[in-house]
Every structure is written in structure tokens, then in C-alpha cells.
Scaffold this motif. Structure first.
Motif, PDB file in Angstrom:
ATOM      1  N   VAL A  50      16.514  53.958   5.056  1.00  0.00           N
ATOM      2  CA  VAL A  50      15.255  53.895   5.794  1.00  0.00           C
ATOM      3  C   VAL A  50      14.356  55.079   5.436  1.00  0.00           C
ATOM      4  O   VAL A  50      14.809  56.219   5.397  1.00  0.00           O
ATOM      5  CB  VAL A  50      15.537  53.859   7.307  1.00  0.00           C
ATOM      6  N   GLY A  51      13.077  54.791   5.158  1.00  0.00           N
ATOM      7  CA  GLY A  51      12.121  55.818   4.730  1.00  0.00           C
ATOM      8  C   GLY A  51      11.690  56.769   5.836  1.00  0.00           C
ATOM      9  O   GLY A  51      12.327  56.844   6.881  1.00  0.00           O
TER      10      GLY A  51
ATOM     11  N   VAL B 215      15.356  55.270  16.940  1.00  0.00           N
ATOM     12  CA  VAL B 215      15.347  53.808  16.946  1.00  0.00           C
ATOM     13  C   VAL B 215      15.897  53.213  15.650  1.00  0.00           C
ATOM     14  O   VAL B 215      16.649  52.244  15.664  1.00  0.00           O
ATOM     15  CB  VAL B 215      13.911  53.293  17.203  1.00  0.00           C
ATOM     16  N   MET B 216      15.554  53.799  14.511  1.00  0.00           N
ATOM     17  CA  MET B 216      15.951  53.185  13.249  1.00  0.00           C
ATOM     18  C   MET B 216      17.452  53.201  13.033  1.00  0.00           C
ATOM     19  O   MET B 216      18.012  52.250  12.483  1.00  0.00           O
ATOM     20  CB  MET B 216      15.220  53.829  12.068  1.00  0.00           C
ATOM     21  N   SER B 217      18.130  54.268  13.470  1.00  0.00           N
ATOM     22  CA  SER B 217      19.584  54.251  13.269  1.00  0.00           C
ATOM     23  C   SER B 217      20.234  53.214  14.178  1.00  0.00           C
ATOM     24  O   SER B 217      21.194  52.550  13.789  1.00  0.00           O
ATOM     25  CB  SER B 217      20.198  55.646  13.459  1.00  0.00           C
ATOM     26  N   ILE B 218      19.661  53.030  15.367  1.00  0.00           N
ATOM     27  CA  ILE B 218      20.199  52.006  16.267  1.00  0.00           C
ATOM     28  C   ILE B 218      20.013  50.625  15.644  1.00  0.00           C
ATOM     29  O   ILE B 218      20.935  49.816  15.581  1.00  0.00           O
ATOM     30  CB  ILE B 218      19.495  52.071  17.647  1.00  0.00           C
TER      31      ILE B 218
ATOM     32  N   VAL C 247      17.689  42.667  18.314  1.00  0.00           N
ATOM     33  CA  VAL C 247      17.761  44.134  18.426  1.00  0.00           C
ATOM     34  C   VAL C 247      17.299  44.570  19.814  1.00  0.00           C
ATOM     35  O   VAL C 247      16.703  43.788  20.563  1.00  0.00           O
ATOM     36  CB  VAL C 247      16.885  44.833  17.348  1.00  0.00           C
ATOM     37  N   GLY C 248      17.567  45.813  20.138  1.00  0.00           N
ATOM     38  CA  GLY C 248      17.203  46.327  21.453  1.00  0.00           C
ATOM     39  C   GLY C 248      15.839  46.998  21.461  1.00  0.00           C
ATOM     40  O   GLY C 248      15.180  47.117  22.497  1.00  0.00           O
ATOM     41  N   GLU C 249      15.392  47.446  20.278  1.00  0.00           N
ATOM     42  CA  GLU C 249      14.122  48.174  20.175  1.00  0.00           C
ATOM     43  C   GLU C 249      13.469  47.811  18.853  1.00  0.00           C
ATOM     44  O   GLU C 249      14.122  47.360  17.937  1.00  0.00           O
ATOM     45  CB  GLU C 249      14.373  49.692  20.133  1.00  0.00           C
ATOM     46  N   LEU C 250      12.163  48.100  18.760  1.00  0.00           N
ATOM     47  CA  LEU C 250      11.471  47.986  17.475  1.00  0.00           C
ATOM     48  C   LEU C 250      10.857  49.341  17.153  1.00  0.00           C
ATOM     49  O   LEU C 250      10.475  50.076  18.059  1.00  0.00           O
ATOM     50  CB  LEU C 250      10.381  46.914  17.550  1.00  0.00           C
ATOM     51  N   PRO C 251      10.775  49.663  15.861  1.00  0.00           N
ATOM     52  CA  PRO C 251      10.181  50.958  15.518  1.00  0.00           C
ATOM     53  C   PRO C 251       8.671  50.920  15.710  1.00  0.00           C
ATOM     54  O   PRO C 251       7.993  50.079  15.135  1.00  0.00           O
ATOM     55  CB  PRO C 251      10.538  51.125  14.038  1.00  0.00           C
TER      56      PRO C 251
ATOM     57  N   ARG D  24       7.117  48.631   7.639  1.00  0.00           N
ATOM     58  CA  ARG D  24       7.666  49.257   6.436  1.00  0.00           C
ATOM     59  C   ARG D  24       9.137  49.649   6.626  1.00  0.00           C
ATOM     60  O   ARG D  24       9.974  49.448   5.739  1.00  0.00           O
ATOM     61  CB  ARG D  24       6.795  50.487   6.128  1.00  0.00           C
ATOM     62  N   LEU D  25       9.463  50.183   7.784  1.00  0.00           N
ATOM     63  CA  LEU D  25      10.833  50.628   8.038  1.00  0.00           C
ATOM     64  C   LEU D  25      11.768  49.435   8.207  1.00  0.00           C
ATOM     65  O   LEU D  25      12.917  49.461   7.782  1.00  0.00           O
ATOM     66  CB  LEU D  25      10.880  51.515   9.287  1.00  0.00           C
ATOM     67  N   LEU D  26      11.249  48.372   8.807  1.00  0.00           N
ATOM     68  CA  LEU D  26      12.073  47.173   8.973  1.00  0.00           C
ATOM     69  C   LEU D  26      12.335  46.516   7.620  1.00  0.00           C
ATOM     70  O   LEU D  26      13.381  45.917   7.399  1.00  0.00           O
ATOM     71  CB  LEU D  26      11.387  46.191   9.926  1.00  0.00           C
TER      72      LEU D  26
END
Ligand code: WTA
Length: 656
Positions: free
Chosen positions: A636-637, A647-650, A611-615, A625-627
Motif C-alpha cells: 500500500v502506497g 485503516v489500510m492495514s486493517i 470491510v469495516g472501514e474505507l480509507p 488509489r490505496l484500494l
């Protein structure tokens, strides 16, 4: 099920301090001996040595009503006096307290004498606005000197500050203002971030608007506004006041009154696992003692010559204890920087270290890993030879990042102190002492002299050395939280119920004691994975992933799996130099094999997603938790506490 966390990773390198470092250190093995012989006596000694007491205490600790502690209970002091006036009276008023650098490159150097005057003026202004003993003041400011000045002015009056991180939204600010019942809010028009002015005042306006609902009382009477960004602001006459209209004109005469040691100093909100944020309450004498003590010995502070820099924002506990209170109580000279590390160029931090001759740097693993991702060529362009002690806080620092920090930033010689503590502990609890301890990459090592910590199982029994369990603090400590603001039940439930019988504090972290008695932090207990009946820690598998040459950062989570209960799923960010030459599929396969080889088949991730980013939260902690939601294919919560909500949608898109 056993509560032990399996231990998988072995790290045996050791780095004792150099003879030159040992020759000059203030760290003394006698500290451990004195503390072990008489713990309370030791803390009493520290409190007397490091602070000025208007009225000396006769009792060190009152623990007759656990978990509500009283430290130095019959003593009286003024926290601001301890950070300011007494240094001027001791003749070091000309010493620079704060070298401040704005993101656009403007700068100010403020001596202890000047800072003392500014705080006195501000205290007079706040008193004029009706702020007195026990009142709450919310502070919502960028990293400018006025942030520290405001905190000290509130403390000087015996009032209570609640600093809210400038990156939080109007909603978060509103719930914090309301929970504390703040009388005054101190803010700015804006502050510089990433080359632009990021506005603050509109969020304050919004947080104070629309108070017609039931139970929505408006407690805020005034908003004191620092002009920093120069952007336009809306103005509410009678409520809003420009800082520059009142502070410079105020009198610089203000005598500090003494307050009881247990007088509340601040509330700092920290996110709980669920629901509304917890207002962690800290008080004065014990807190300041531990902040000063840890700042002195953990960083081997030489206040006459050191230039210390803690990169944390004032909105986090690290900014409270190691930007505001610890360094100022010790009369240290420090650097404070307003902006982001990559503005206007990726070497900004290193340029600042070179410019100010910074000797002690205290930062977070997430920052170190993001510098690793860009590569060592950036710091290599600057002269970092002034650095002599490096600190880390906030997350486990994996051995790979530790080694990079030591070699690339510390020139292969500066000792690293990996400091474990929490908002709730108020000050550092576990850390090497740089002049004594042979450091081990990735281990926070030993409780500081005066601190008692054990690794225990679910029943509160000490685990055998080599095994993982739960980190428990077994004796009260001076900077411990005194409660959750307005919610004593939540305080007991969250931290003390788990080991009620033993009277231990439950920290919520997994840890392991190795054969030498050194502590290894394994991550939050809530994140532990259950794979084929084994309990695996996130920290160890992430460490192994980051030890691969291609990896810059990694997060692992447990996702439900039909055969193994849970399976390890990894999210990995690659170093920029590897992106061009390899396919993500090829690297994912390589990384699965790598973990399998390094720590065994049980830990081999079922899936590796590049991935390009982490939450991350705004203080840089990965939100696993989101991962987990992504790994288990759920929606995703709640992402409101993320630094970057996109970040989460990416990540979800990348994983699909
Ligand atoms: C984690 C920050 C491993 C831990 C001062 C703790 C660490 C939480 C370390 C508190 C460390 C902090 N090694 N983990 N050196 N330091 N943590 O309240 O999980 O923002 O419970 O306080 O960060 O975070 P907080």
C-alpha cells in the motif's frame, strides 16, 4: 481509445419543490434568463447588489491574459467590512451571526455587533505584530469562533490567510507555512474531539523547530495562541502570545481600508495527484460576489429567519465559502459546532438542529452514509421539522443516500441541493435552485445562472446527450482560482493545458449530461475503470452497491485483469443490522449478482470484499488509489493524508 465514459445507471425519480416552498422562495427563473442574455452584465449586477464597494468598478471582466482573470478589476472593497460593519450600520447589529456550540456542551452566541468588535480588536493586534497588506498569516485552529474572527481580521488588513486544517500533522503544517512564508501563526492550545482535547500548539512548535538546514528560513515572527483546551503548552518567550492577553485589551476602533478587487484574500492548500500540495489562490471581489450569490440562491436564504448550518471544518474550502464568507456577507445567522458527530452520543447533530431550530443544513455524503449505517432510529428521536433546505457537497451523493437524506432528515419535503464545485472554483458551480428545480436523486443538475459548463471528450468536443465525458468550465467565473501560489506554470499545466485550444478549464471530473440536460458527476477521471474496452465510472457502480439494503458504503476500483484489462473490485461496508444475520461470503455473492442485475454484467464486480472501514482523507473523500494497491496485491502506497492511517492495514488483513 474513446474518452467517453459509459453510462449504466438510470434514475428517473423527480421531486419538484412543494407549492408551499415555491410560494416563499427567493429563487426566480428570471435569474437564468438574465444571465443567459448578458453573462457579464449579470455578474456586475450581483456584485453591486450583494456587496458594498468603496470604489465602484467600471469593468466586470478582463480576460485579455488568460488564464489569469481580473474580475471587477478597477473596483475597491474591504472583504471584512462587507461581512461585518455594513450589517451593523444597516441596523442588524443585534442579529446573531454565530451560535457556537463546543463539543463538551459549552456555547456562545455572538451578534454581528460583537463579531465586528472582536474582528476590529484582532485586526489591531495583528497590525501591532507587523501584519499588513499582502503578508501571510497561517491559521491552525479548531472549530471555534476565533477561527472565523482570525480569517476576517486578516482579510480586514488586506493580508492573506492560509488556513491549515487542525487535523494535519506538524509536517504538513510546516510545508504550508514555508510555502506561503507566513509571518504569524494563529493557533490554540487544543480543541475538543471525541471527548478529549486534541493538542494543536505542539504541532506548531514542531513545525517551527530545527530551521538550521539550508534554505530553511524562519519567516514566522509570532504565534498567537487561543486558550481552548486548557492543556499545558510549551512557551517560546518573545514569540508566543496568548490571545486572551492581547485581544480583549485591544481597541475596538479600526477603520476598514479599501483594497483592489484582485487583492489576494487567501491561499488554501489542496493535495495534488503527486508531490507537494498546491496553494490555491483566491482574491477578493469576484470571490466574495460568488460566495454571497451562491449562498443566497442555492439555499434560498431568508436571513431574518433562517438558522443555517454548514458542518464543514474551516480548514476546507467549504468552511471558507460557506461558514466564513458567504453567510456573513449575507448577514445570515449560523450554527458552528466544534466537535465530532458522535460525541457524546450518536444523535448529537440532530440534537443541535432541534436545539437551535436549524432550517438549512449543508453537509457531505460521507456523513449521510455514516448516519445511514447506524440507522434511522437515532435521528428519529429528535424534532427535525425546522429543516427546510438540505445541501450536499464533496462527492457524488448516490440516489440511495439522497432518498434517505430526504426522507429521514428532511421529513420527505425539504428540497435537496446537490452542489458540485471545487477548492479551485471557490464557490458552487452546479446545483439545483431549491425553489425552482425538480430535483433528481443523485444529479447535481444544472450550472448556476452565470456559469458555463460542458461535458466534452478528450478533444474538447461536446459529447452527445446521454454520454459521459469530461467536465469542462467553458467561461471564466468570478470566484475562479487566480493561480497556484508561487507556481504559475503548475496553474496552467494542471487546469488549462488540456483544453488550451478551446480555453476551457479542466476540472478532472467525469460527468454525463442526460436527456433533460442535467449533469451527473461520475467521479475523478483518474479513477475511471477500463473493463473489456468500456470506461466505467466509480460513482455508478458504488451507487448500485449502496442501493442494496445491506450496504452502508462502497468503493470500487479497477484492478488489472488478464482477460478484461481491468476488473471491478468492490469494497463494501455493511449496515450494522445486517452484520449479525448474514455471512460475509453470502452477502458478497448476493452483491455481485445485484450489480449484475441492476446495471448489467459488464459492471459486475469480480471481487467483493466486506470491510469495516474505507480509507478516507480528512475531508471524507475515499482514497481509491490505496484500494487499488490492495486489489492488485501491491504494497500500500503513501497513507499520510488519511484521516486514520491504521485503516489500510486493517483492510489488507481483512482482504487476505
Ligand atoms: C468532488 C469541495 C460529485 C469532485 C467543495 C470535485 C463532487 C472535488 C461534488 C472537489 C458533488 C465535490 N458531486 N462530486 N456535488 N462536490 N465533488 O476541492 O470530484 O475538496 O472535483 O472541494 O470533490 O473537492 P474539494
Amino acid at each position: 481509445m474513446s474518452s467517453q465514459i459509459d453510462h449504466l445507471l438510470n434514475e428517473s425519480r423527480q421531486f419538484p419543490p412543494s407549492p408551499e416552498f415555491v410560494a416563499q422562495t427567493i429563487d426566480d427563473p428570471a435569474l437564468y434568463e438574465r444571465a443567459a442574455a448578458d453573462r457579464e452584465g449579470f455578474w456586475g449586477e450581483q456584485a453591486r447588489e450583494l456587496l458594498h464597494w468603496h470604489k465602484p468598478f467600471t469593468e466586470v471582466l478582463d480576460w485579455t491574459n488568460p488564464p489569469f482573470a481580473k474580475w471587477f478589476g478597477d473596483g475597491e472593497l474591504n472583504v471584512a467590512y462587507n461581512c461585518l460593519d455594513r450589517h451593523v450600520e444597516a441596523g442588524i447589529g443585534d442579529r446573531v451571526a454565530i451560535h457556537w456550540e463546543g463539543e463538551p456542551g459549552d456555547s456562545r452566541s455572538i451578534t454581528y455587533a460583537e463579531l465586528t468588535d472582536e474582528v476590529k480588536r484582532t485586526a489591531n493586534v495583528l497590525a501591532g505584530l507587523g501584519v499588513g497588506h499582502g503578508d501571510r498569516v497561517a491559521i491552525y485552529l479548531p472549530m471555534i469562533p476565533e477561527a472565523v474572527i482570525s480569517m476576517l481580521a486578516v482579510a480586514r488588513l488586506g493580508a492573506i490567510h492560509s488556513v491549515v486544517f487542525g487535523g494535519f500533522s506538524a509536517d504538513s503544517l510546516r510545508s504550508r507555512i514555508d510555502d506561503a512564508g507566513a509571518k504569524v501563526v494563529i493557533t490554540a492550545d487544543g480543541g475538543y474531539r471525541k471527548g478529549k482535547v486534541s493538542a494543536l500548539k505542539p504541532a506548531v512548535d514542531q513545525s517551527l523547530a530545527d530551521r538550521n538546514g539550508e534554505g530553511e528560513q524562519q519567516t514566522v515572527e509570532h504565534v498567537l495562541v487561543v486558550k481552548r483546551g486548557g492543556n499545558d503548552v510549551d512557551w517560546t518567550e518573545g514569540r508566543d502570545i496568548w490571545w486572551h492577553d492581547v485581544v480583549p485589551a485591544a481597541s475596538a476602533d479600526h477603520e476598514a481600508q479599501a483594497f483592489p478587487s484582485e487583492n489576494p484574500l487567501y491561499i488554501l492548500y489542496t493535495s495534488g495527484t503527486t508531490g507537494k500540495p498546491k496553494g490555491i489562490l483566491h482574491t477578493s471581489g469576484g470571490y466574495l460576489t460568488q460566495a454571497a450569490y451562491t449562498h443566497k440562491y442555492v439555499f434560498d436564504l431568508h436571513p431574518e429567519t433562517d438558522v443555517y448550518w454548514c458542518t464543514a471544518d474551516i480548514g476546507w474550502v467549504t468552511g471558507h465559502s460557506y461558514v466564513a464568507y458567504g453567510p456573513l456577507a449575507n448577514g445570515a445567522t449560523q450554527l458552528m459546532y466544534e466537535g465530532t458527530p458522535e460525541t457524546p452520543h450518536p444523535g448529537r447533530w440532530w440534537e443541535l438542529i432541534q436545539k437551535y431550530g436549524v432550517t438549512i443544513l449543508y453537509t457531505a455524503p460521507t456523513a449521510i452514509r455514516s448516519f445511514m449505517k447506524i440507522g434511522r432510529q437515532v435521528p428519529n428521536e429528535f424534532d427535525l421539522s425546522s429543516l427546510r433546505v438540505l445541501g450536499s457537497v464533496g462527492e457524488p451523493i448516490n440516489p440511495e443516500a439522497w432518498m434517505w437524506y430526504r426522507e429521514v432528515i428532511g421529513g420527505g419535503k425539504a428540497p435537496i441541493v446537490d452542489t458540485w464545485w471545487q477548492t479551485e472554483t471557490g464557490g458552487i458551480m452546479v446545483s439545483p435552485l431549491p425553489g425552482i428545480t425538480a430535483a433528481k436523486p443523485g444529479s447535481a443538475q444544472v450550472p448556476l445562472p452565470g456559469i458555463s459548463i460542458d461535458v466534452v471528450d478528450e478533444q474538447g468536443k461536446e459529447v452527445e446527450s446521454g454520454n459521459g465525458g469530461l467536465l469542462a468550465i467553458t467561461k471564466p467565473w468570478p470566484a475562479m482560482l487566480r493561480g497556484v501560489w508561487g507556481d504559475p506554470e503548475r496553474f496552467k499545466e494542471t487546469y488549462w493545458e488540456k483544453f488550451e485550444e478551446q480555453g476551457f478549464y479542466f476540472a478532472g471530473d467525469g460527468a454525463r449530461l442526460d436527456e433533460d440536460g442535467d449533469l451527473w458527476l461520475l467521479g475523478r477521471v483518474d479513477d475511471v475503470m477500463h473493463v473489456s474496452g468500456h470506461r466505467l465510472s466509480t460513482a455508478e457502480i458504488e451507487s448500485s452497491l449502496v442501493a442494496h439494503e445491506a450496504t452502508a458504503e462502497a468503493a470500487v476500483v479497477g484492478a488489472s485483469d488478464e482477460t478484461t484489462g481491468q476488473a471491478v473490485v468492490a469494497f463494501v461496508i455493511l449496515k450494522e443490522s445486517f452484520l449479525a444475520e448474514h455471512t460475509p461470503e453470502g452477502l458478497a455473492t448476493q452483491l455481485r449478482g445485484w450489480v449484475g442485475e441492476q446495471i448489467g454484467p459488464i459492471a459486475r464486480p469480480r471481487d467483493v470484499y466486506i470491510v469495516g472501514e474505507l480509507p478516507k482523507t480528512r475531508s471524507g473523500k475515499i482514497m481509491r488509489r490505496l484500494l487499488r494497491d490492495v486489489a492488485e496485491g501491491r504494497e500500500v502506497g503513501d497513507t499520510t493524508t488519511l484521516a486514520d492511517t491504521a485503516v489500510m492495514s486493517i483492510i489488507s488483513a481483512q482482504v487476505k
